[in-house]
Structure formats: structure tokens, C-alpha cells
Scaffold this motif. Structure first.
Motif, PDB file in Angstrom:
ATOM      1  N   PRO A 110       0.671  -1.461   0.194  1.00  0.00           N
ATOM      2  CA  PRO A 110      -0.022   0.036  -0.025  1.00  0.00           C
ATOM      3  C   PRO A 110       0.815   1.499  -0.091  1.00  0.00           C
ATOM      4  O   PRO A 110       0.491   2.211  -0.522  1.00  0.00           O
ATOM      5  CB  PRO A 110      -0.720  -0.029   1.189  1.00  0.00           C
ATOM      6  N   ASN A 111       2.025   1.429   0.973  1.00  0.00           N
ATOM      7  CA  ASN A 111       2.709   2.563   0.753  1.00  0.00           C
ATOM      8  C   ASN A 111       3.485   2.920  -0.626  1.00  0.00           C
ATOM      9  O   ASN A 111       3.354   3.982  -1.078  1.00  0.00           O
ATOM     10  CB  ASN A 111       3.650   2.438   1.802  1.00  0.00           C
ATOM     11  N   ASN A 153       0.689   4.121  -2.747  1.00  0.00           N
ATOM     12  CA  ASN A 153       0.042   5.342  -2.836  1.00  0.00           C
ATOM     13  C   ASN A 153       1.204   6.473  -3.050  1.00  0.00           C
ATOM     14  O   ASN A 153       0.810   7.592  -3.697  1.00  0.00           O
ATOM     15  CB  ASN A 153      -0.287   5.474  -1.219  1.00  0.00           C
ATOM     16  N   LEU A 162      -5.583  14.892   5.572  1.00  0.00           N
ATOM     17  CA  LEU A 162      -4.555  14.023   5.560  1.00  0.00           C
ATOM     18  C   LEU A 162      -3.355  14.393   5.414  1.00  0.00           C
ATOM     19  O   LEU A 162      -2.109  13.907   5.574  1.00  0.00           O
ATOM     20  CB  LEU A 162      -4.920  13.290   4.295  1.00  0.00           C
ATOM     21  N   PRO A 204     -13.816   2.209  -6.362  1.00  0.00           N
ATOM     22  CA  PRO A 204     -13.330   3.246  -6.140  1.00  0.00           C
ATOM     23  C   PRO A 204     -11.929   3.612  -6.572  1.00  0.00           C
ATOM     24  O   PRO A 204     -11.182   2.529  -6.919  1.00  0.00           O
ATOM     25  CB  PRO A 204     -13.105   3.498  -4.446  1.00  0.00           C
ATOM     26  N   ARG A 220      -7.699   4.894  -6.458  1.00  0.00           N
ATOM     27  CA  ARG A 220      -6.991   4.912  -5.552  1.00  0.00           C
ATOM     28  C   ARG A 220      -6.929   3.999  -4.472  1.00  0.00           C
ATOM     29  O   ARG A 220      -6.493   4.037  -3.164  1.00  0.00           O
ATOM     30  CB  ARG A 220      -7.075   6.288  -4.698  1.00  0.00           C
ATOM     31  N   ILE A 221      -7.299   2.613  -4.540  1.00  0.00           N
ATOM     32  CA  ILE A 221      -7.061   1.600  -3.752  1.00  0.00           C
ATOM     33  C   ILE A 221      -5.902   0.603  -4.531  1.00  0.00           C
ATOM     34  O   ILE A 221      -5.733   0.468  -5.779  1.00  0.00           O
ATOM     35  CB  ILE A 221      -8.389   0.689  -3.791  1.00  0.00           C
ATOM     36  N   TYR A 222      -4.935   0.219  -3.680  1.00  0.00           N
ATOM     37  CA  TYR A 222      -3.900  -0.518  -3.910  1.00  0.00           C
ATOM     38  C   TYR A 222      -4.216  -1.916  -4.149  1.00  0.00           C
ATOM     39  O   TYR A 222      -3.653  -2.899  -4.936  1.00  0.00           O
ATOM     40  CB  TYR A 222      -2.742  -0.600  -3.299  1.00  0.00           C
ATOM     41  N   THR A 223      -5.575  -2.389  -3.841  1.00  0.00           N
ATOM     42  CA  THR A 223      -5.774  -3.764  -4.122  1.00  0.00           C
ATOM     43  C   THR A 223      -7.497  -3.975  -3.909  1.00  0.00           C
ATOM     44  O   THR A 223      -7.965  -2.895  -3.441  1.00  0.00           O
ATOM     45  CB  THR A 223      -5.476  -4.566  -3.019  1.00  0.00           C
ATOM     46  N   MET A 268     -11.066  -6.827  -3.397  1.00  0.00           N
ATOM     47  CA  MET A 268     -11.634  -8.175  -3.462  1.00  0.00           C
ATOM     48  C   MET A 268     -11.875  -8.698  -4.642  1.00  0.00           C
ATOM     49  O   MET A 268     -12.465  -8.395  -5.505  1.00  0.00           O
ATOM     50  CB  MET A 268     -12.624  -8.212  -2.244  1.00  0.00           C
ATOM     51  N   GLN A 316     -17.578   0.588  -0.090  1.00  0.00           N
ATOM     52  CA  GLN A 316     -16.415   0.715   0.540  1.00  0.00           C
ATOM     53  C   GLN A 316     -16.032   2.108   0.584  1.00  0.00           C
ATOM     54  O   GLN A 316     -16.801   2.822  -0.169  1.00  0.00           O
ATOM     55  CB  GLN A 316     -15.094  -0.097   0.109  1.00  0.00           C
ATOM     56  N   CYS A 361      -8.020   8.010   2.099  1.00  0.00           N
ATOM     57  CA  CYS A 361      -7.848   8.275   3.520  1.00  0.00           C
ATOM     58  C   CYS A 361      -6.590   7.702   3.974  1.00  0.00           C
ATOM     59  O   CYS A 361      -6.364   7.577   5.131  1.00  0.00           O
ATOM     60  CB  CYS A 361      -9.013   7.702   4.072  1.00  0.00           C
ATOM     61  N   GLY A 362      -5.494   7.452   3.224  1.00  0.00           N
ATOM     62  CA  GLY A 362      -4.000   6.985   3.830  1.00  0.00           C
ATOM     63  C   GLY A 362      -3.984   5.563   3.183  1.00  0.00           C
ATOM     64  O   GLY A 362      -4.852   5.076   2.524  1.00  0.00           O
ATOM     65  N   THR A 363      -2.785   5.085   4.043  1.00  0.00           N
ATOM     66  CA  THR A 363      -2.449   3.665   3.514  1.00  0.00           C
ATOM     67  C   THR A 363      -3.457   2.680   3.339  1.00  0.00           C
ATOM     68  O   THR A 363      -3.328   2.083   2.202  1.00  0.00           O
ATOM     69  CB  THR A 363      -1.460   3.146   5.001  1.00  0.00           C
ATOM     70  N   GLN A 364      -4.394   2.383   4.217  1.00  0.00           N
ATOM     71  CA  GLN A 364      -5.543   1.134   4.078  1.00  0.00           C
ATOM     72  C   GLN A 364      -6.983   1.554   3.495  1.00  0.00           C
ATOM     73  O   GLN A 364      -7.627   1.045   3.855  1.00  0.00           O
ATOM     74  CB  GLN A 364      -5.405   0.509   5.267  1.00  0.00           C
ATOM     75  N   HIS A 365      -6.669   2.663   2.650  1.00  0.00           N
ATOM     76  CA  HIS A 365      -7.864   3.061   1.887  1.00  0.00           C
ATOM     77  C   HIS A 365      -8.706   1.998   1.335  1.00  0.00           C
ATOM     78  O   HIS A 365      -9.870   1.825   1.566  1.00  0.00           O
ATOM     79  CB  HIS A 365      -7.532   4.316   0.849  1.00  0.00           C
ATOM     80  N   ALA A 366      -7.769   1.247   0.880  1.00  0.00           N
ATOM     81  CA  ALA A 366      -8.339  -0.025  -0.180  1.00  0.00           C
ATOM     82  C   ALA A 366      -9.211  -0.962   0.923  1.00  0.00           C
ATOM     83  O   ALA A 366      -9.928  -1.716   0.359  1.00  0.00           O
ATOM     84  CB  ALA A 366      -7.277  -0.628  -1.005  1.00  0.00           C
ATOM     85  N   ASN A 367      -8.810  -1.139   2.063  1.00  0.00           N
ATOM     86  CA  ASN A 367      -9.440  -2.114   2.682  1.00  0.00           C
ATOM     87  C   ASN A 367     -10.298  -1.567   3.886  1.00  0.00           C
ATOM     88  O   ASN A 367     -10.288  -2.043   5.353  1.00  0.00           O
ATOM     89  CB  ASN A 367      -8.148  -2.982   3.552  1.00  0.00           C
ATOM     90  N   LEU A 425     -13.583  -1.503   4.024  1.00  0.00           N
ATOM     91  CA  LEU A 425     -14.698  -2.075   3.216  1.00  0.00           C
ATOM     92  C   LEU A 425     -16.232  -1.810   4.155  1.00  0.00           C
ATOM     93  O   LEU A 425     -15.937  -1.797   5.471  1.00  0.00           O
ATOM     94  CB  LEU A 425     -14.726  -3.414   2.777  1.00  0.00           C
ATOM     95  N   GLY A 449     -13.338  -5.754   6.784  1.00  0.00           N
ATOM     96  CA  GLY A 449     -13.767  -6.638   5.732  1.00  0.00           C
ATOM     97  C   GLY A 449     -12.496  -7.048   4.987  1.00  0.00           C
ATOM     98  O   GLY A 449     -12.632  -7.811   3.992  1.00  0.00           O
ATOM     99  N   ALA A 450     -11.223  -6.926   5.463  1.00  0.00           N
ATOM    100  CA  ALA A 450     -10.056  -7.336   5.005  1.00  0.00           C
ATOM    101  C   ALA A 450      -9.906  -8.921   5.004  1.00  0.00           C
ATOM    102  O   ALA A 450      -9.187  -9.396   4.311  1.00  0.00           O
ATOM    103  CB  ALA A 450      -9.037  -6.526   5.844  1.00  0.00           C
ATOM    104  N   ALA A 451     -10.687  -9.377   6.114  1.00  0.00           N
ATOM    105  CA  ALA A 451     -10.474 -10.817   6.018  1.00  0.00           C
ATOM    106  C   ALA A 451     -11.783 -11.584   6.926  1.00  0.00           C
ATOM    107  O   ALA A 451     -12.796 -10.645   7.447  1.00  0.00           O
ATOM    108  CB  ALA A 451      -9.690 -11.230   7.164  1.00  0.00           C
ATOM    109  N   PRO A 455      -1.577  -4.208   6.047  1.00  0.00           N
ATOM    110  CA  PRO A 455      -0.182  -3.761   6.055  1.00  0.00           C
ATOM    111  C   PRO A 455      -0.560  -2.033   6.518  1.00  0.00           C
ATOM    112  O   PRO A 455      -1.182  -1.660   5.907  1.00  0.00           O
ATOM    113  CB  PRO A 455       0.554  -3.707   4.886  1.00  0.00           C
TER     114      PRO A 455
END
Lengths: 560, 322
Positions: A73-74, A77, A160, A464, A466-469, A471, B192, B197-203, B205, B276-278, B297
Motif C-alpha cells: 500500500p505505501n 500510494n 490527510l 473506487p 486510489r485503492i491498491y488492491t 477483493m 467501501q 484516506c491513507g495507507t489502508q484506504h483500499a481495505n 470495506l 472486511g479485509a478478512a 499492512p
């Protein structure tokens, strides 16, 4: 106009071989010549373009599969932030200034910009702004860490960016890199505005300026208006971060929405700052290759001014999901839709120019034709997004990402390529290879559509940006894989382009002064033009001085 | 939980089950239809130009030089103006339909608080606090019951987006945004966070579980109860209560009353962990306690570095929190 028939005397490759490299380098570093600075702008823009393109490719590899482990993720981003920041500030902007620098003085029959040294200052501020931004990779955490490039997104939403959520100095490098380059952009914009206002050759009234010059003039004025709010907001952010101010500090009474107003009051007109040069290029290339004057010149000028003005009253369409009053949302829906009208008029005028012409589909014209179609699509998805309730669904989704890449690649980049193919012979005295150019066109346009047409779909399915991954099983997997494959196809096109530029610089076909049978003044001087551009300052009587010269029996000034 | 309720895996805005999302879909057909029409017309003209007006070999005379036509310019100005006017009116109507909705008396009020990177969900009128999975009642004919959300943020901007229920609304710190949904179908709908919103925006959910009114009432009753106290996992509870877990997490009925992380009182009533990550399965829960960063992470929960037997005990304890 006697220079018109003079053939190419020596090629640049031969003459430079005799001079030591150090001296050439020195020449380029100390130059205040608008043509050299223009080329340096374009070349550095291309270098940044390649860097940002590699970053995009890495992000696409990560997103090709759900739950992929290629990037964390880092890293993602950071890449995302640097890709956006670079493409806007260090690719789009220098392309504008590069072509404006190179072509505007030639087209208005001037020997240079109004302030040549200010011009050099502007370029170096821009370049070192970019270097500073990238230096963050080493410097932003001091010397003890590996450093980190900014990771707050290219529009760096508060809070942020506050010290609380963005530790280290990465965000400061983002602020200062852009701030510096904005100083350069402001200087160059002032220079362009002054040049067009005061340095036009005898006979070139405002009504006889090539539309290219008109559009870039409006664009430079726009830059002066819209960069200042960004600069102000960035200084306020620096105050927040270093002096304990609370402009955007929501934990101490600051406002997160305030940053958005400042940023988008810059950010939306910025889109037009980037796209207007594309309109300028299309307005130059389409008439020459259709062998007709631009259809509806006065309307095109009016549409350009309209776009410039309306573009400053649409910024809230980036904020429809912020939770503003319905009245505000309604107003900005209206203004945003209104801007489609002058833009549509431009499209129709370009089509009107092609209508009844004898169109020569050389490489520059291929790019402009493809641009017309892609840009209509970009405009239509823009209108869809201006429909506020639909934007509530699609804002910050991949649909938006697809939309603005259609604008900035299908709109801007296609025309940048057209311009490079069109003016390369003027700048170097050599033609770019037509065959390689067509391969470049084919692969890039194919790859572009393979990437960005399917990209609309995951947005419609709730993905959305800007998501690094993501589901698996959301219905996004196949689309994302196709998008990533499209990037690889685009890369083939870019390789053809680079090969074309390098091989044509060495042994391209000599171009002569006027390879396209053009009509504006740059084709009246040698290729490349001498440092003073014109032996004698030309006098013009119409918008197409070289048409008048080539067709004394039917000159334009009889009809305009 | 109702095991029978279907999970709608694809958050597709074209399959709305709630009034605001339905209004948007209707608007889409109008705008999308007009757009496709324009694309075909302009594309057709361009195609015609490219095929009919291309220079033929040997044809080197210049074509007639046409400079413009005011009538034509007028025509292609006025037509887009009219189209834009229609689109604008349709847009304005839908904006007010959605945004100006006044909550009826029996509307359910929920407060959603965005955190880096999870959702805190509070039902102020019901005394229920949960996380990441929002339960709302279905609105049934005769007993319409929309849910109104008040959106707040504990840190940076987030955005609440469940496409099948409504468009998104940003969750902005120091600001209270409102939105509403009125689902008419039961099931689980996915969404989601939609604002970076930072590092874990993606997770970050979201799951929204739409229950029938009766199921919803039962769910509320279950959530209001304090945590189950099972003597078989007393060791795990002791470990939980004596480590830093309690400074961030709440388990109602115990000493744990932290608010920085999700409320765990009824952890086992949720289908997922880590926003929602797991999946909420014992082995994933254990892995999460051992090292959250292996799953997510950058997550703000630290690895507690507990010895294996204590991890097992805590996992066993948490697994009883139904």
C-alpha cells in the motif's frame, strides 16, 4: 518573405558534430532563446512523461489481479501521488509552455518573447521544482531513512496532509516542488501574455492572429488567475505544518472543505489550462491538412474566451459528494453543463473545417482525427459526471479515472503527438518517419482504447479509485486485467515513438522550410529557424500570410 | 445474522434496491441515452468527413476556401443549449428529490463515524454500537422506514458508498453530513470507502445488511445485551483484560472500554474482521491478533507479541462474543 524558397543548407546533425559537447551543453544552459527553451520544456516534459508512465504501468501490474502482491500500500500510494502530480505539473504544463515558447513568437513574427531572461528563469524554476519533488525519494525523512515520495494523492486533501497524519517531510516536498514550479509558470505566463499583447508583427491585428496564438494567450491569462489560489493554499498548508496555524486543521477548528475550495478553484481551470493547448494544436493542424481555413474563426475565438471564463466557475463539481447544499450543487451542475456548449462549438467547427476539404491523412492529422472522436467521448462522460446525482455514484470511482484520462490522453496527449510530428521538421530540419509514425499511432490508439474504454466499467460496478488492491468476486477482475493489457499495448506505441524520434534526429529525411504547405509565419523561415527567427520582420494582411503569398490571385485578405 | 439472506457480491449501481439509488438509475438512462445519441451523430459526421473528403492521389488542387457561416454556427450553438437545458432540469429535480428529503417520524437514525481504516456504527436511539457492518431494516409497503445516516469522521476524510443503496457522501471531519437509504429488499450489500484516506484506504470495506423488520428488531435486541460471559474462556478474558487490548476496544460488561478501535462486544455477529479485509473465521482472527500487518499492512492495531498460548486463549475468548 524572401526566405521562403531557401532550401536547407546544413543539417543540424552535421554542424553539431564539430562542436565539443561541453560547449553545446553550456549553450543550452545559458540560453535565453525561446526556441531552445521551448525544446527544453518539451524534452523535460517527455522525460517526466516516461517516468510517470512507468509508475502508471507498475500500478497497473499491481491491479491486474485482485489481492495482488506486486506492490504494497505505501509504495502504491506514493506511485499514485507522484504519477498524478508529475503528469499535471511536470508533463502537461511544460508541454503547454514548450509549444507556446517555440511557436508563438514564430507565428506572430517576433524575434523572441518579450522577456527572454525571465523565460529562462521560468524554465529553470519549473525544472528544479520537478527535481525537488523527486528528491523527496532521498531527502524526505532526513538521512536516516530510505526517504519517501509524497503519498497523499495529487490533490492532497486536508487533513490527510496535516502533521498528524502525514509525518516526515514528504508532503513538504510536494508543496515546495509545486510551489517553485508555479513561480516559473507564473513568470512564463506573464511573458506570454506580454509577448502576444505587444510583439505582433506589423499588420497582425488581434483578428488576424492565428487561432493557436489566441488560445495560448487566453491560456496564459488563465494561468495567472488560477495558480495563485493554489500557491496561497500551499503557503497556508506550510503555515499549518511548520508554524502551528490551523487553516486546515480540523482538530482545532480548521476546515477540510476550505482546502478543497482553494485546490479546485485552481484544479478545475487547470484542466482547461492543460486542454486549451490541445485545442490550439488541433486548430492549427486540422486546417492545414484539410487544405481549408479554420471554419468560423471569430466564433472559435469567442468559444475560447467563454471556456476560459466559465472554467473558473465550475470547480465545485469536484465536490458534489462533500455534502454541500442542494442550491450550490444545482448551480455548479448548470455551470459545468454550460461549458459543454462552447466546447461542442469547437468540435463542430473542426468538423466544419474538414467538411469539403481535401484531407491529407499524414501522421499529425491522424492524431487530430482520433482526438476528435476520443474527446467527444471524454466530453460526454464529463456531462454524465456533471449530472450531480450520477456523480454521487461515480465520483472518486474508476469511471472518473477513465473520464479524465480520456480528456488528458485522448484530448491532450494525442494533440501533443500531433504537434510533435507537425513541428519536429521545423525545429530540427528533419521529418519524423511516416511509417514509424503510423505504427506509433496505431499501437498507441489501440492500447489507449483497450485501457481506458474498459476502465469505465469497474467504476460503474462500484470500484473506487486510489485503492491498491481489491477483493475478488466484485465483478472487477476481468476488466482490470484487460486494462493492464492495454497499458502494455500503449507501451509498444511509445517505443515506436522513441525509436522514431531518435532515428529521425540522426537520419530523418530533410524537411525543407515548409514541408506541410503551411500558412502561418513559422513556415516562412528556415528549418530550424535562425536565432533571430526572421531576417526581416514580416508584414501580414490576413490570418494566413503564406496562403496570400502562394495564391496571389486569391488572397485571404479579400474575404476576411 | 440471517444466514438465509443473500450477499450481493457486485456493488452495481444499475441494480438499485433503495430510493436514492433508483432515482439515479432513472436519470442515467436519460443522460446516457442522449450521450450515446450525440456520440453517434458526431462520430458519423467524422466518419463521413474522413471517407468522403480525403485527398485522392494526384488531386493537388486546393478545395474551395470556406471561412464559416453564421447560420450554421447559430444552429450548432442553439441545439447543444437546448440539450443542456433538458439535462439540467432533470438533474435539478433529482438533486432536490434526494437532498431535500425530510426524515419521517419513524425513520431510523444511525451515526456512522469514519476512522482510519474502519467504520464505527452507532444507533443513538437504540443504544447499539457496532462496526463495519451496518444493519438497517427493509422498508416495506405500509410501513415505510427509511434510515438516515449522520456521517462523522474521527480523523481524515472518508466517503460512505454502497452503490445499490445510494450515491456516496463524504465523511468529513468537523462536519456532520447526512444521507439516507430506503432499501426495499433484504440481503447484504457491499460498498467501501471512496475517498482516499491513507495507507489502508483500499481495505476500508463496508457491508450493509438489510433485515426484514422482525429480523432487525431481533438483531437490535441481541446487540443491546452485554457480552456473553463464558467461564470456559476465563483465561482468554483475563489475558484480554490485562493487556493493551482494552485501551482501544470495548467489550460491554467487562473492563474493556477503549474507543479507538472497533467495539468487540458482539464480534462474532459480524461476517468479517479488519473492516472486511478478512473473513471472521477463527484462523483469520488468530492471524490478525498475531500480526494485523500481515493481513492489512499499515493498520493502526499493533502486533501484540503475545506468547502462542495467550494468543490461543484470546482467540477462544473473542470467539465466544456472539
Amino acid at each position: 518573405m524572401a526566405v521562403l524558397d531557401r532550401s536547407l543548407e546544413s543539417s543540424p546533425a552535421e554542424s553539431s558534430a564539430r562542436v565539443p559537447v561541453g560547449s553545446i551543453l553550456h549553450d543550452w544552459v545559458v540560453t535565453a532563446d525561446h526556441k531552445k527553451l521551448g525544446l527544453m520544456y518539451i524534452a523535460s516534459g517527455l522525460v517526466f512523461f516516461l517516468v510517470a508512465g512507468v509508475m502508471a504501468s507498475m500500478m497497473r501490474i499491481q491491479l491486474a489481479l485482485p489481492q495482488n502482491d506486486f506492490l504494497g500500500p505505501n509504495t502504491f500510494n506514493r506511485l499514485m501521488t507522484m504519477h498524478g502530480t508529475t503528469m499535471v505539473f511536470f508533463v502537461g504544463m511544460p508541454m503547454f509552455f514548450g509549444f507556446a515558447n517555440y511557436v508563438v513568437p514564430l507565428q506572430i513574427g517576433a524575434r523572441d518573447l518579450a522577456f527572454p531572461r525571465l523565460n529562462a528563469f521560468g524554465f529553470w524554476m519549473f525544472l528544479f521544482g520537478g527535481v525537488l519533488l523527486y528528491f523527496s525519494a532521498l531527502g524526505s525523512e532526513g538521512l536516516y531513512g530510505a526517504g519517501s515520495t509524497p503519498d497523499v494523492g495529487w490533490f492532497a486533501y486536508a487533513p490527510l496532509t496535516s502533521r498528524t497524519f502525514s509525518r516526515g517531510n514528504a508532503t513538504d516536498y510536494w508543496i515546495l516542488g509545486i510551489l517553485l514550479s508555479s513561480v516559473g509558470s507564473t513568470a512564463t505566463a506573464i511573458n506570454l501574455v506580454t509577448t502576444v499583447a505587444t510583439m505582433r508583427c506589423p499588420g497582425m491585428t488581434l483578428g488576424r492572429m492565428p487561432l493557436f496564438v489566441w488560445i495560448l494567450w487566453v491560456d496564459a491569462i488563465l494561468v495567472l488567475f488560477v495558480l495563485s489560489p493554489l500557491t496561497a493554499a500551499q503557503v497556508m498548508l506550510l503555515f499549518d505544518r511548520f508554524l502551528g496555524a490551523h487553516f486546515f486543521d480540523t482538530q482545532a477548528g480548521g476546515s477540510a472543505v476550505l482546502w478543497q475550495h482553494f485546490f479546485w478553484f485552481f484544479g478545475h481551470p487547470e484542466v482547461y489550462v492543460l486542454i486549451l493547448p490541445a485545442f490550439a494544436i488541433a486548430s492549427e493542424v486540422i486546417p492545414v491538412f484539410s487544405r481549408k481555413p479554420l471554419f468560423g474563426y471569430p466564433i472559435m475565438v469567442a468559444a475560447t474566451i467563454c471556456i476560459g471564463m466559465i472554467s473558473m466557475s465550475v470547480w465545485v463539481h469536484h465536490m458534489f459528494v462533500v455534502g454541500l447544499e442542494p442550491g450550490a450543487n444545482t448551480f455548479f451542475a448548470a455551470s459545468t453543463m454550460a461549458i459543454a456548449v462552447p466546447t461542442g462549438i469547437k468540435i463542430f467547427n473542426w468538423l466544419g473545417t474538414m467538411w469539403g476539404g481535401r484531407i491529407r491523412f499524414r501522421v499529425p492529422m491522424l492524431w487530430c482525427t482520433a482526438f476528435l472522436l476520443e474527446f467527444v467521448l471524454a466530453g460526454l462522460t464529463g456531462v454524465i459526471l456533471a449530472t450531480v446525482p450520477i456523480d454521487w455514484q461515480l465520483s472518486d470511482s474508476y469511471f472518473v479515472v477513465a473520464h479524465f484520462h480520456f480528456v488528458l490522453i485522448g484530448g491532450l496527449l494525442f494533440n501533443i503527438f500531433a504537434a510533435i510530428y507537425y513541428w519536429f521538421p521545423k525545429a530540427t530540419g528533419r521529418m519524423l518517419d511516416e511509417g514509424l509514425g503510423r505504427k506509433h499511432f496505431f499501437w498507441f490508439v489501440l492500447g489507449f482504447n483497450l485501457t481506458f474504454l474498459p476502465m469505465h466499467v469497474p467504476g460503474l460496478l462500484g470500484m473506487p479509485r486510489r485503492i491498491y488492491t481489491y477483493m475478488p468476486g466484485r465483478g472487477w477482475d476481468a476488466w482490470n486485467l484487460v486494462v493492464t493489457i492495454g497499458v502494455a499495448v500503449q507501451a509498444i506505441g511509445i517505443l515506436y515513438f522513441l525509436w522514431n524520434v531518435i532515428s529521425s534526429l540522426r537520419d530523418g529525411e530533410p524537411a525543407g522550410d515548409d514541408p506541410w504547405d503551411g500558412w502561418t509565419l513559422e513556415w516562412a523561415t528556415t528549418s530550424p529557424p535562425p536565432e533571430y527567427n526572421f531576417e526581416e520582420i514580416p508584414t501580414v494582411r490576413s490570418r494566413r500570410p503564406l496562403w496570400d503569398l502562394k495564391h496571389p490571385e486569391d488572397p485571404d485578405w479579400r474575404w476576411e | 445474522m440471517n444466514p438465509g439472506s443473500p450477499v450481493h457480491a457486485i456493488p452495481d449501481m444499475f441494480q438499485p434496491v433503495s430510493a436514492p439509488a433508483e432515482a439515479i438509475r432513472q436519470l442515467w438512462w436519460l443522460v446516457g441515452g442522449i450521450s450515446i445519441g450525440i456520440l453517434l451523430v458526431v462520430g458519423g459526421i467524422l466518419w463521413w468527413c474522413a471517407t468522403h473528403f480525403r485527398a485522392r492521389p494526384g488531386e493537388d488542387r486546393e478545395p474551395p476556401q470556406v471561412y464559416g457561416s453564421n447560420q450554421i454556427e447559430f444552429a450548432w450553438t442553439i441545439v447543444p443549449v437546448l440539450i443542456v437545458l433538458v439535462l439540467f432540469l432533470a438533474t435539478a429535480r433529482t438533486i432536490y428529490d434526494v437532498q431535500a428529503m425530510v426524515p419521517p417520524k419513524d425513520a431510523l437514525e444511525v451515526t456512522v463515524v469514519g476512522h482510519q481504516w474502519w467504520w464505527e456504527i452507532r444507533y443513538p436511539g437504540l443504544g447499539v454500537v457496532t462496526a463495519n457492518e451496518l444493519h438497517v431494516p427493509a422498508s416495506v409497503p405500509g410501513a415505510r422506514r427509511p434510515t438516515f445516516l449522520t456521517l462523522e469522521s474521527a480523523d481524515v476524510i472518508h466517503s460512505f458508498w454502497v452503490p445499490q443503496l445510494a450515491g456516496k457522501t463524504d465523511v468529513v471531519p468537523a462536519r456532520r453530513n447526512r444521507m439516507w437509504v430506503e432499501p426495499t429488499e433484504t440481503g447484504t450489500f457491499l460498498g467501501q470507502c471512496a475517498e482516499f484516506c491513507g495507507t489502508q484506504h483500499a481495505n476500508m470495506l463496508l457491508r450493509v445488511v438489510v433485515d426484514s423488520p422482525a429480523d432487525f428488531a431481533a438483531w437490535v435486541e441481541a446487540q443491546k445485551r452485554p457480552a456473553v460471559a463464558d467461564p470456559r474462556v476465563a483465561v482468554g478474558r483475563a489475558v484480554f483484560e490485562s493487556t493493551a487490548c482494552v485501551s482501544c476496544h470495548t467489550v460491554a460488561g467487562t473492563g474493556a472500554d477503549g474507543t479507538f478501535g472497533p467495539d468487540l462486544t458482539h464480534l462474532m455477529s459480524r461476517a468479517t474482521i479488519a473492516s472486511g479485509a478478512a473473513d471472521n473465521a477463527p484462523d483469520r482472527l488468530r492471524a490478525w491478533i498475531v500480526d494485523p500487518h500481515a493481513i492489512k499492512p499499515g493498520a493502526l492495531m499493533p502486533a501484540m507479541k503475545l506468547p502462542d498460548d495467550q494468543v490461543d486463549a484470546v482467540t477462544a475468548y473473542l470467539s465466544t462474543l456472539r
